[in-house]
Design a protein around this motif. Sequence first.
Motif, mmCIF file in Angstrom:
data_model
loop_
_atom_site.group_PDB
_atom_site.id
_atom_site.type_symbol
_atom_site.label_atom_id
_atom_site.label_comp_id
_atom_site.label_asym_id
_atom_site.label_seq_id
_atom_site.Cartn_x
_atom_site.Cartn_y
_atom_site.Cartn_z
ATOM 1 N N ARG A 61 -11.506 9.821 -22.474
ATOM 2 C CA ARG A 61 -12.837 8.981 -22.095
ATOM 3 C C ARG A 61 -11.983 7.801 -21.218
ATOM 4 N NH1 ARG A 61 -13.475 3.611 -23.048
ATOM 5 N NH2 ARG A 61 -15.759 3.998 -23.588
ATOM 6 N N TRP A 97 -14.869 4.770 -6.478
ATOM 7 C CA TRP A 97 -14.933 3.343 -5.715
ATOM 8 C C TRP A 97 -14.000 3.093 -4.795
ATOM 9 C CZ3 TRP A 97 -11.406 -0.446 -6.177
ATOM 10 C CH2 TRP A 97 -11.601 -1.661 -5.172
ATOM 11 N N LEU A 98 -12.758 3.338 -4.918
ATOM 12 C CA LEU A 98 -11.558 3.224 -4.214
ATOM 13 C C LEU A 98 -11.560 3.762 -2.814
ATOM 14 C CD1 LEU A 98 -8.800 1.724 -3.972
ATOM 15 C CD2 LEU A 98 -7.642 3.810 -4.814
ATOM 16 N N VAL A 118 -22.100 -7.094 -15.997
ATOM 17 C CA VAL A 118 -20.799 -6.625 -15.237
ATOM 18 C C VAL A 118 -21.015 -6.359 -13.744
ATOM 19 C CG1 VAL A 118 -18.980 -4.921 -15.041
ATOM 20 C CG2 VAL A 118 -19.958 -5.513 -17.391
ATOM 21 N N PHE A 129 -16.639 -10.020 -5.620
ATOM 22 C CA PHE A 129 -16.806 -9.491 -4.210
ATOM 23 C C PHE A 129 -16.522 -10.450 -3.043
ATOM 24 C CE2 PHE A 129 -18.108 -5.265 -6.233
ATOM 25 C CZ PHE A 129 -17.019 -4.969 -6.913
ATOM 26 N N ARG A 134 -13.014 6.725 -17.056
ATOM 27 C CA ARG A 134 -13.183 5.191 -16.479
ATOM 28 C C ARG A 134 -12.622 5.294 -15.324
ATOM 29 N NH1 ARG A 134 -15.972 6.956 -20.690
ATOM 30 N NH2 ARG A 134 -17.598 5.226 -21.238
ATOM 31 N N HIS A 173 -22.455 0.413 -15.165
ATOM 32 C CA HIS A 173 -22.070 -0.713 -15.795
ATOM 33 C C HIS A 173 -23.449 -1.488 -15.800
ATOM 34 C CE1 HIS A 173 -17.744 -1.093 -13.595
ATOM 35 N NE2 HIS A 173 -17.779 -0.180 -14.606
ATOM 36 N N LEU A 202 -19.243 3.177 -8.995
ATOM 37 C CA LEU A 202 -19.168 2.387 -10.403
ATOM 38 C C LEU A 202 -20.374 1.919 -10.995
ATOM 39 C CD1 LEU A 202 -15.701 0.588 -10.592
ATOM 40 C CD2 LEU A 202 -16.812 2.558 -11.988
ATOM 41 N N LEU A 252 0.817 -1.222 -0.026
ATOM 42 C CA LEU A 252 -0.151 -0.015 0.087
ATOM 43 C C LEU A 252 0.924 1.126 0.007
ATOM 44 C CD1 LEU A 252 -2.761 1.355 0.091
ATOM 45 C CD2 LEU A 252 -2.580 0.932 2.741
ATOM 46 N N LEU A 283 -2.133 -0.749 -7.645
ATOM 47 C CA LEU A 283 -3.538 -1.495 -7.461
ATOM 48 C C LEU A 283 -3.662 -2.648 -8.468
ATOM 49 C CD1 LEU A 283 -5.476 1.820 -7.336
ATOM 50 C CD2 LEU A 283 -4.997 0.564 -5.497
ATOM 51 N N PHE A 299 -2.236 -5.563 -7.085
ATOM 52 C CA PHE A 299 -2.835 -6.120 -5.988
ATOM 53 C C PHE A 299 -4.196 -6.940 -6.151
ATOM 54 C CE2 PHE A 299 -6.101 -5.610 -2.464
ATOM 55 C CZ PHE A 299 -5.063 -6.266 -1.390
ATOM 56 N N LEU A 300 -4.759 -6.427 -7.169
ATOM 57 C CA LEU A 300 -5.908 -7.206 -7.783
ATOM 58 C C LEU A 300 -5.545 -8.555 -8.385
ATOM 59 C CD1 LEU A 300 -8.685 -6.511 -8.076
ATOM 60 C CD2 LEU A 300 -8.378 -5.547 -10.431
ATOM 61 N N ASP A 358 -9.572 -5.430 -17.874
ATOM 62 C CA ASP A 358 -10.106 -4.147 -18.234
ATOM 63 C C ASP A 358 -9.064 -2.870 -17.624
ATOM 64 O OD1 ASP A 358 -12.415 -2.580 -19.670
ATOM 65 O OD2 ASP A 358 -12.197 -1.709 -17.782
ATOM 66 N N LYS A 372 -6.924 -0.149 -19.948
ATOM 67 C CA LYS A 372 -7.126 1.340 -19.914
ATOM 68 C C LYS A 372 -5.562 1.845 -19.455
ATOM 69 C CE LYS A 372 -11.965 1.700 -19.669
ATOM 70 N NZ LYS A 372 -12.118 0.241 -20.426
HETATM 71 C C1 1Q0 Z 1 -10.841 -5.550 -3.851
HETATM 72 C C2 1Q0 Z 1 -11.735 -5.733 -5.064
HETATM 73 C C3 1Q0 Z 1 -11.513 -5.127 -6.168
HETATM 74 C C4 1Q0 Z 1 -12.791 -4.836 -7.010
HETATM 75 C C5 1Q0 Z 1 -12.697 -3.644 -8.066
HETATM 76 C C6 1Q0 Z 1 -13.989 -2.908 -8.202
HETATM 77 C C7 1Q0 Z 1 -14.151 -2.677 -9.542
HETATM 78 C C8 1Q0 Z 1 -15.247 -3.544 -10.466
HETATM 79 C C9 1Q0 Z 1 -15.377 -2.942 -11.459
HETATM 80 C C10 1Q0 Z 1 -15.705 -3.967 -12.624
HETATM 81 C C11 1Q0 Z 1 -15.179 -3.815 -13.873
HETATM 82 C C12 1Q0 Z 1 -15.536 -4.703 -14.981
HETATM 83 C C13 1Q0 Z 1 -14.756 -4.682 -16.202
HETATM 84 C C14 1Q0 Z 1 -15.234 -3.893 -17.312
HETATM 85 C C15 1Q0 Z 1 -15.726 -2.707 -17.245
HETATM 86 C C16 1Q0 Z 1 -15.911 -1.913 -18.338
HETATM 87 O O1 1Q0 Z 1 -16.964 -2.095 -19.267
HETATM 88 C C17 1Q0 Z 1 -15.851 -0.304 -17.704
HETATM 89 C C18 1Q0 Z 1 -16.196 0.693 -18.754
HETATM 90 O O2 1Q0 Z 1 -15.233 0.896 -19.615
HETATM 91 P P1 1Q0 Z 1 -15.768 0.723 -21.065
HETATM 92 O O3 1Q0 Z 1 -14.342 0.901 -22.162
HETATM 93 O O4 1Q0 Z 1 -16.317 -0.320 -21.542
HETATM 94 O O5 1Q0 Z 1 -16.678 2.092 -21.280
HETATM 95 N N1 1Q0 Z 1 -14.472 -0.155 -17.120
HETATM 96 C C19 1Q0 Z 1 -14.285 0.539 -15.885
HETATM 97 O O6 1Q0 Z 1 -15.393 0.788 -15.346
HETATM 98 C C20 1Q0 Z 1 -12.872 0.370 -15.388
HETATM 99 C C21 1Q0 Z 1 -12.794 -0.467 -14.158
HETATM 100 C C22 1Q0 Z 1 -11.557 -0.079 -13.503
HETATM 101 C C23 1Q0 Z 1 -11.493 -1.061 -12.270
HETATM 102 C C24 1Q0 Z 1 -10.201 -0.999 -11.660
HETATM 103 C C25 1Q0 Z 1 -10.115 -1.765 -10.477
HETATM 104 C C26 1Q0 Z 1 -8.753 -1.648 -10.061
HETATM 105 C C27 1Q0 Z 1 -8.801 -2.264 -8.311
HETATM 106 C C28 1Q0 Z 1 -7.722 -2.336 -7.765
HETATM 107 C C29 1Q0 Z 1 -7.691 -3.226 -6.266
HETATM 108 C C30 1Q0 Z 1 -7.915 -2.264 -5.342
HETATM 109 C C31 1Q0 Z 1 -7.694 -2.951 -4.031
HETATM 110 C C32 1Q0 Z 1 -7.832 -1.685 -2.850
HETATM 111 C C33 1Q0 Z 1 -7.137 -2.194 -1.762
HETATM 112 C C34 1Q0 Z 1 -5.473 -1.395 -2.042
HETATM 113 C C35 1Q0 Z 1 -5.273 -0.600 -1.236
HETATM 114 C C36 1Q0 Z 1 -4.527 0.614 -1.841
#
Ligand code: 1Q0
Length: 214
Positions: free
Chosen positions: A106, A117-118, A154, A162, A110, A150, A146, A10, A39, A42-43, A56, A60
């Motif tokens: 754009r 969300w983070l 999704v 989750f 995203r 979606h 977020l 972190l 991040l 980590f994911l 995704d 990006k």
């Molecule tokens: C800890 C669990 C992590 C859960 C992440 C939550 C975000 C859920 C997002 C679901 C995205 C589904 C895949 C596709 C989506 C796309 O359609 C959408 C729109 O793009 P577009 O080109 O179709 O218009 N894309 C998005 O909305 C971007 C999503 C980016 C998500 C990035 C998540 C990165 C997460 C990292 C883990 C962080 C853990 C936190 C703990 C660490 C402490 C600092």
Amino acid sequence: MAGAQGAFSLREVLAAFQTCVTEQREVLLGPYLCGWRGLIRFLHSLGAIFSFISKDAVAKVQIMENYCRGEQREKYVSLQSMVEYELASGLVDVQKQSGRPDSGCRTVLRLHRALRWLQLFLEGLRTGREDSRTSVICTDSYNASLAAYHPWVVRKAATVAFCTLPPRNAFLEIMNVGTPEEAVAMLGEALPYICDVYGITQELFAQHKLLDLP
Ligand code: 1Q0
């Protein structure tokens, strides 16, 4: 997981978001993308069920890294210079059109929405009770941010993923900053920087009417 090669910390993510904002309140893309790379690392450690999300996110971040290394790289030093350049050059699709590469605006939008969300998720973890469930904190944060952008499929897949998240204290430990108490303290330090980056970006995009880019 702790101590493994390439293990998530972190601290590194905090440092990246901390160095993002300049004295002139500009958001530097280099450290911004480094923060995202951390991040995503980590994911990856959370297992294959999250790979549709990390794919995704990687796509990006890659789009943005290519702009930052490309011919116009001096225009992609900060979010402010990127917005100014892309708008002035007509590179931003305000209506969905086919065949044009995704603009930086754009793409960042995203990531920016995901940063909200983070912010909510980390705040929920920080202030949650010891026995609170990470999956609930994560789902609540997602639904309040977020999820609105979606489609149903999704949202469903995300909610299923989750549910596999480890309990709060185990989750705090894999952040690799020591005990859960130390991780909570670190979150308290990290959050204002993430909020700052989010706030500046939100204002910039609102000012240029870029918050609804298709
Ligand atoms: C800890 C669990 C992590 C859960 C992440 C939550 C975000 C859920 C997002 C679901 C995205 C589904 C895949 C596709 C989506 C796309 O359609 C959408 C729109 O793009 P577009 O080109 O179709 O218009 N894309 C998005 O909305 C971007 C999503 C980016 C998500 C990035 C998540 C990165 C997460 C990292 C883990 C962080 C853990 C936190 C703990 C660490 C402490 C600092």
